[in-house]
Write a protein that holds these residues in place. Sequence first.
Motif, PDB file in Angstrom:
ATOM      1  N   LEU A  38     -11.375  -2.725   3.466  1.00  0.00           N
ATOM      2  CA  LEU A  38     -10.537  -1.911   4.349  1.00  0.00           C
ATOM      3  C   LEU A  38      -9.578  -2.785   5.147  1.00  0.00           C
ATOM      4  N   THR A  80       0.011   5.861   5.170  1.00  0.00           N
ATOM      5  CA  THR A  80       0.774   5.203   4.109  1.00  0.00           C
ATOM      6  C   THR A  80       1.255   6.159   3.022  1.00  0.00           C
ATOM      7  N   TYR A 115     -14.353   5.347  -1.840  1.00  0.00           N
ATOM      8  CA  TYR A 115     -14.720   4.577  -0.651  1.00  0.00           C
ATOM      9  C   TYR A 115     -15.710   5.348   0.214  1.00  0.00           C
ATOM     10  N   VAL A 158      -5.020  -2.973  -7.598  1.00  0.00           N
ATOM     11  CA  VAL A 158      -5.828  -2.426  -6.512  1.00  0.00           C
ATOM     12  C   VAL A 158      -7.102  -1.787  -7.053  1.00  0.00           C
ATOM     13  N   ALA A 160     -10.792  -2.948  -6.029  1.00  0.00           N
ATOM     14  CA  ALA A 160     -11.711  -1.965  -5.446  1.00  0.00           C
ATOM     15  C   ALA A 160     -13.007  -1.889  -6.240  1.00  0.00           C
ATOM     16  N   SER A 168      -0.887  -3.004   4.218  1.00  0.00           N
ATOM     17  CA  SER A 168      -0.131  -1.794   4.539  1.00  0.00           C
ATOM     18  C   SER A 168       0.876  -2.022   5.656  1.00  0.00           C
ATOM     19  N   ALA A 182      -6.739  -3.809   3.012  1.00  0.00           N
ATOM     20  CA  ALA A 182      -5.816  -2.689   2.819  1.00  0.00           C
ATOM     21  C   ALA A 182      -4.925  -2.506   4.045  1.00  0.00           C
ATOM     22  N   ALA A 193     -10.433   4.573   7.147  1.00  0.00           N
ATOM     23  CA  ALA A 193      -9.986   4.685   5.762  1.00  0.00           C
ATOM     24  C   ALA A 193      -9.219   5.983   5.540  1.00  0.00           C
ATOM     25  N   VAL A 205       0.829  -1.211   0.000  1.00  0.00           N
ATOM     26  CA  VAL A 205       0.000   0.000   0.000  1.00  0.00           C
ATOM     27  C   VAL A 205       0.858   1.254   0.000  1.00  0.00           C
ATOM     28  N   LYS A 256      -4.559   6.299  -4.437  1.00  0.00           N
ATOM     29  CA  LYS A 256      -5.030   6.201  -3.059  1.00  0.00           C
ATOM     30  C   LYS A 256      -6.036   7.299  -2.731  1.00  0.00           C
TER      31      LYS A 256
END
Length: 269
Positions: free
Chosen positions: A52, A128, A32, A247, A251, A59, A55, A121, A17, A25
């Motif tokens: 989430l 990150t 999101y 990703v 998603a 991460s 992720a 989130a 991540v 992102k």
Amino acid sequence: MLSDLTFGQYYQAESFVHRLDPRIKILLLIAYVVFVFVANSFYGLLALAVFLMLAIIFSKVPFGSMLGSIKGVLFIIILTVILNIFFYTGETQTVLFWVITKEALLFSAFMAIRLITLVMASVLLTYTTTPVALTDGIESLLSPLKIIKFPVHEIALVMSIALRFIPILMNEADRIIMAQKARGADFESGNLLKRTKAMIPVLIPLLISAFRRAEELGDAMDSRCYSSGEKRTKYKKLKLTYRDLVVTIVALIFFAGVILINVFGVAFL
């Protein structure tokens, strides 16, 4: 203490991540947030919560630190739950001292989960993404506005600095509170009005410290001949990689699942 709050901090790690393009992102966070509000059932929120959790796992950010991010909005979450329990209308009654319905309890839990996922989130993005990468990502996404002479770089820089000043000011406030306590100040006893008045000796030095740090930052930028303009170059240029594609596809699958659940599912079950 205020130093326990994690919003705005960056967690150093080498993870999948962390290496994602900041633009992806930021866009995924926006999407999101939208789908968290689009979801109208627990199944939809469950799908988003799973995404989430994945992720967070990839991460390498400690889950305890992610849970710590909720502290800053815990009062808002509790207040939202209480208000919805007593004022949300429904048909199935479970009466104590007030008419409380089953629908109210379910909706309160639904709103609490929604707020928690939103906060976690958002915090994951700052955990990150470095300040420089965040600034570059915002600037790149807003770059079409340069056509109308919109100060894209300045706005992105201000947003990034403001975001990163949050943990700095929290640590400063915590340090001032500890110093005041060492001098006999009491911030915990008494009613709400008394505790609010007790915070005045903290707010004044905190404001002075904030202005001092802002002035020092401006002097540091001036000493390095910083200036915004069209001719600015970047040491690291943003490039999309296979990670961003993977990703994005994952998603989109989860977001499509939320839409399908909304269409074929039953709300609040």
